[in-house]
Design an enzyme around this catalytic site. Sequence first.
Site, mmCIF file in Angstrom:
data_model
loop_
_atom_site.group_PDB
_atom_site.id
_atom_site.type_symbol
_atom_site.label_atom_id
_atom_site.label_comp_id
_atom_site.label_asym_id
_atom_site.label_seq_id
_atom_site.Cartn_x
_atom_site.Cartn_y
_atom_site.Cartn_z
ATOM 1 N N CYS A 1 15.918 -38.125 -11.842
ATOM 2 C CA CYS A 1 15.022 -37.530 -10.731
ATOM 3 C C CYS A 1 14.400 -36.471 -11.154
ATOM 4 C CB CYS A 1 15.699 -37.316 -9.529
ATOM 5 S SG CYS A 1 16.920 -36.132 -9.548
ATOM 6 N N CYS B 1 -14.860 -4.799 -4.460
ATOM 7 C CA CYS B 1 -13.968 -3.823 -3.959
ATOM 8 C C CYS B 1 -13.429 -4.527 -2.743
ATOM 9 C CB CYS B 1 -15.045 -2.635 -3.559
ATOM 10 S SG CYS B 1 -14.247 -1.306 -2.384
ATOM 11 N N CYS C 1 -15.610 -2.608 0.458
ATOM 12 C CA CYS C 1 -17.032 -2.695 0.809
ATOM 13 C C CYS C 1 -17.742 -3.970 0.131
ATOM 14 C CB CYS C 1 -17.775 -1.269 0.325
ATOM 15 S SG CYS C 1 -17.890 -1.219 -1.360
ATOM 16 N N CYS D 1 -5.364 0.240 -7.881
ATOM 17 C CA CYS D 1 -4.196 1.194 -7.451
ATOM 18 C C CYS D 1 -3.103 0.342 -7.293
ATOM 19 C CB CYS D 1 -4.715 2.143 -6.424
ATOM 20 S SG CYS D 1 -3.397 3.262 -5.789
ATOM 21 N N CYS E 1 -1.229 1.324 -3.832
ATOM 22 C CA CYS E 1 -1.944 0.895 -2.792
ATOM 23 C C CYS E 1 -1.436 -0.611 -2.497
ATOM 24 C CB CYS E 1 -3.425 0.846 -2.748
ATOM 25 S SG CYS E 1 -4.057 2.815 -2.643
ATOM 26 N N CYS F 1 -14.396 0.119 -5.387
ATOM 27 C CA CYS F 1 -15.337 1.031 -6.192
ATOM 28 C C CYS F 1 -15.249 2.431 -6.041
ATOM 29 C CB CYS F 1 -16.798 0.677 -5.444
ATOM 30 S SG CYS F 1 -16.902 1.392 -3.811
ATOM 31 N N CYS G 1 -15.228 4.139 -2.470
ATOM 32 C CA CYS G 1 -14.144 3.721 -1.829
ATOM 33 C C CYS G 1 -12.554 4.330 -2.094
ATOM 34 C CB CYS G 1 -14.201 2.210 -1.649
ATOM 35 S SG CYS G 1 -15.450 1.799 -0.413
ATOM 36 N N HIS H 1 -8.065 7.517 -1.285
ATOM 37 C CA HIS H 1 -7.156 8.763 -1.859
ATOM 38 C C HIS H 1 -7.364 9.849 -1.510
ATOM 39 C CE1 HIS H 1 -6.959 5.151 -4.623
ATOM 40 N NE2 HIS H 1 -5.496 5.428 -4.670
ATOM 41 N N HIS I 1 -1.258 9.024 -5.630
ATOM 42 C CA HIS I 1 -1.554 7.703 -6.221
ATOM 43 C C HIS I 1 -2.351 7.948 -7.512
ATOM 44 C CE1 HIS I 1 -1.094 4.951 -2.512
ATOM 45 N NE2 HIS I 1 -0.163 5.944 -2.750
ATOM 46 N N HIS J 1 18.941 -33.123 -6.032
ATOM 47 C CA HIS J 1 17.812 -34.366 -6.148
ATOM 48 C C HIS J 1 16.607 -33.771 -5.830
ATOM 49 C CE1 HIS J 1 16.339 -38.191 -6.110
ATOM 50 N NE2 HIS J 1 16.052 -37.848 -4.954
#
Length: 814
Positions: free
Chosen positions: A454, A643, A646, A654, A657, A672, A675, A680, A688, A729
């Site tokens: 099988c 991004c 946006c 990251c 994140c 980007c 952002c 951050h 981070h 199986h």
Amino acid sequence: MTQTCESCCWRDDSEHRRIEEIESKQGEIGCLEKTEGKSRRLLTAMASRDKAYVILTKASQSVGWVRAGSICYIKENLYSLNYQKKDTVPVICIGSSITYNLPLDILQPLSRQKSEFLLAVESCEERLKEFTQSEALDQAMELTVGSEVTVAQNGEWLKGVIRYIGPLSDPGVLDPIAGVFFGVELQGEDKGKGQSDGTYRYKSHFKCQKDCGVFVPFTRIRPLHPKLSAPWAGIPENLTQTLSVGDRVTYILDDKSDCQHGMVLNPMKDGMILISTDTDEHGKAGGEREIPWHCVIKEEDLNTGDWHKCKPERMDISDSPDMVKDPGADVALKVGSVVEVNLAKGPAFATVRWIGSLPDRPSRMAGLELKEACGVSDGTFKDVRYFTCAPKHGLFVKVSSCRPGDRFLGETAVNGHFGHDGQDIPAVPPLRSEDVKTVLTGTMKGIQGHCNSCYMDSALFSLFSCSSVLDSLLFKKTKPNDEPIQKTLLRDIVCPLRSKGFVPEKSVMKLRKQVQERGHCPSYTTDEKDPEEFLTLIMQDILSLEPLLKLKSCNQPKGLTEMEQTSYLYQIFMDYNHSLVLPTVQQLLEHSFYNNGIKLAEVPSCLILTMPRSGKQFKMFPKIIPSLQLDITALLSNGLQQCVLCGQLAHVECSQCFTDSVFSSTGLKVFCDMCSTQVHFHPSRQSHKPTSLRFPEGFPHSCSPGSLAHTVPQEKLELFAVLCIETSHYVSFVKYGPKITDWIFFDSMADRVGETDGFNIPEVKACPEVARYLSMPLAELAKQVPREMDGVAKRLFCDGYMYLYQSPSMALYR
């Protein structure tokens, strides 16, 4: 002449005397047949015994549940002379206590011995067939304890000696007789291929070494040295001893049969000759048939004698339906030529390995290496080697019987053929979605399972039934010693699956034997394996396919040369500290890449994922949601991404994140520059450490805002199959069309007919019900009780083990 022995207690002297009395009245019975009809023969036989045995030749219209082929008996106290004036007679079927009045014209008398032999045959249809043909039954009547025989066991004819003849169990409470079997002790090289030591269900019938004994009905036994019969009386016996492969022969099975003709495929084996017949016993297109050697004579010998009544119309092997002559073929052929020969089973392709003369053969002969194992030798003829090939791949025929094979082959892939070492093989594309229901669905569809296959059945069905993403396996250049495996995969499995919708178990067993003989594993024909083990073996070790996956480490220190890891499948590993409850395949893949710090070096043509679980029992998640599309844009090490906030071109990623509950639970987090700064700036994320994304070589790192907004291409893979496992199986689901309801479910062992000697019934069925659950909100899906889910949907969501994705742009056929 009576014969008794301890193991033949059923053959008593009184019974023999009754049989002899009946046989002594044959002249009287013959007169009755002329004057009063066949029914009087039965009544006369009944009057001479305490019990008379009969077989039903047709089902009764009045008693429809009594089947043709049933064995019945008539008690003496049920018989009276009054029945001689009637058209029915009271009978009792073996296994029943009810008396039925059945018409005389559907009853045929049997001796007790024949009745007991026939009772050992379980199927009424086969029982009636053996009674009608009677050849095997008559041969069995001559066998005694000590007779040397051959026995059919697991597809082979094994040599042995009869040690017991009798029933394996007592008759029923009301039955006078039980089925009689032959107990055989296997001999010589066949020792150890049996099933017992002479014991059957804890009762010893004879003694032999372990696994050297078998118990079989008469249909699976043949005398090793059959007695000469009368068809060729008057013909010198030495004429029947000179048969060779390719000889045209005539055979007569008994003095009532007409002469029949054919060609020798395998001579003088265990007292039988394998013949490719011109016509079968019903006068229809011929096939392969084993005939006792004493019933066969070479046509050229027959033509020299005075037996004109059997003189065939055609004498030349090249003019027979088995081997069709092609004018001019002799001139064109040479060693290495690809040719076609017509055998009884149909056209067969072969490569010419030798051309020359053979002893006692005036015609020029060709030694062929057949592509399939339908030959009779390994390149030897009468113990002399002329070339070397695999067993049963060699065949010697007249050169004039070969046809050049190139006329049947295409020229390019455009015409549906692909080059393969000088020979083109027709390519069959996967089934179109509109053809799946008519060609592929139903019982005895898909790939037939056999002996723990099988895992292989499901993997092959998933890969090739409706997808061509790995068809390069079938046509790529490979090592000479692995070509047979590749050809078996293409010709015996993929092409029949796509053209006819069915692959018999023998084709998969052929592949398993080739893999085992290749030395990869000694238990490939018997034991269950994992599908990933099988796929890796085929792709990597045997057919040397370029790895499907190329991975890069995200933690590679700067300044060091990037190292790529390659693989054919990807095993998803999960951190036990995850927060997923009802995950999608998309989420599992992203978490696994995150935990392992890896990314894809390039877009794979095929991505095969195995789910996180420990062995075949423990599953990390009770349900997994199949992702119909797998977005791998963020999983590529060197590509453009948007991004997540946006939609502009992303510059950083990251990893911290990724596990932040504020963000979406799906997708690695890329931003980007603007952002990323905002994200951050939050106190909880100031620790981070975002990393810069790598862009394709030559791509400008900075672009004007909005220039690439919402235009970054998304790399997505499509789900095309899922392998599932439950209690060891494997089954599979295949997504065969664009609609969300276009799903089929395949089980290679959905049902079974018979026990040890039976066979599995594969099934493919549409399962549109899974669409309901795929489109269901997560909260509602989480509440579904698996056993209450419609159809087979539970198996897709709860038993998913391997998920197969493909890149639409990489398909071979578009």
